[in-house]
Design a protein around this motif. Structure first.
Motif, mmCIF file in Angstrom:
data_model
loop_
_atom_site.group_PDB
_atom_site.id
_atom_site.type_symbol
_atom_site.label_atom_id
_atom_site.label_comp_id
_atom_site.label_asym_id
_atom_site.label_seq_id
_atom_site.Cartn_x
_atom_site.Cartn_y
_atom_site.Cartn_z
ATOM 1 N N SER A 168 42.284 11.762 66.430
ATOM 2 C CA SER A 168 41.536 12.994 67.176
ATOM 3 C C SER A 168 41.664 12.277 68.537
ATOM 4 N N SER A 169 41.183 13.051 69.439
ATOM 5 C CA SER A 169 41.196 12.674 70.986
ATOM 6 C C SER A 169 40.263 11.581 71.467
ATOM 7 N N LEU A 212 42.164 11.056 61.309
ATOM 8 C CA LEU A 212 41.902 12.357 60.756
ATOM 9 C C LEU A 212 42.489 12.409 59.585
ATOM 10 N N ASP A 253 45.655 20.549 70.809
ATOM 11 C CA ASP A 253 44.162 20.250 70.961
ATOM 12 C C ASP A 253 43.502 18.800 71.629
ATOM 13 N N SER A 278 44.492 16.065 69.938
ATOM 14 C CA SER A 278 44.689 15.036 69.080
ATOM 15 C C SER A 278 46.108 14.447 69.043
ATOM 16 N N LEU A 316 44.838 22.960 63.732
ATOM 17 C CA LEU A 316 43.732 21.794 63.978
ATOM 18 C C LEU A 316 42.427 22.332 64.950
ATOM 19 N N ARG A 347 39.074 19.666 62.242
ATOM 20 C CA ARG A 347 38.694 18.175 62.551
ATOM 21 C C ARG A 347 37.480 17.378 62.257
ATOM 22 N N SER A 348 36.561 18.109 62.008
ATOM 23 C CA SER A 348 35.144 17.450 61.519
ATOM 24 C C SER A 348 35.465 17.517 60.079
ATOM 25 N N ARG A 375 37.554 14.548 59.377
ATOM 26 C CA ARG A 375 36.989 13.098 59.706
ATOM 27 C C ARG A 375 35.885 12.819 58.572
#
Length: 147
Positions: A29-30, A35, A99, A101, A131, A136-137, A140
């Protein structure tokens, strides 16, 4: 896992299995959190590697991306699209996903860098629109529960 998450994992696993020289792949992720990850079963050294190595790849990918973004700003180079590090015994590739990522690939020294870059671009193109923040959540949470 949702259908989208399973599809993304499948795409990542196919990347590892089909592209010669790829050892492991991570989607980060950023904010630097792992992920998705996948690695080849064909490398005996990786089979013995502790699972923390996947988190290490995520940390290296995130750190390298941060460094190159900073360098690009200093040099007025624009957005960083890809970073490649060629080492004596391997290679590391980092590519931005739409995004924010990152896709990181650890490969063998004898890999064909252009083939890996091509397949990374394909993955980024396919994953970029999927994504979402919700996915993403979910990814994670799945990575945290797998620990």
């Amino acid at each position: 896992m949702s259908h989208e998450a399973r599809n993304l994992q499948w795409l990542l696993q196919n990347f590892v299995e089909e592209v010669h020289g790829v050892r492991s792949v991570a989607v980060v992720s950023s904010d630097g959190l792992l992920l998705l990850t996948s690695q080849t079963d064909q490398d005996p050294a990786l089979a013995r590697a502790p699972s923390g190595d996947r988190a290490d790849l995520a940390a290296v990918v995130s750190g390298l991306a941060s460094l190159t973004v900073g360098a690009a700003k200093l040099m007025d180079g624009g957005r960083v699209r890809q970073t490649t590090v060629a080492m004596a015994d391997g290679a590391l590739f980092v590519m931005s996903i739409r995004d924010g990522s990152l896709l990181g690939v650890h490969a063998t020294a004898d890999c064909d860098m252009s083939v890996i870059a091509y397949h990374m671009a394909l993955f980024v193109g396919r994953a970029g629109h999927v994504l979402t923040p919700a996915l993403r959540s979910e990814l994670r949470q799945a990575m945290e529960s797998a620990r």
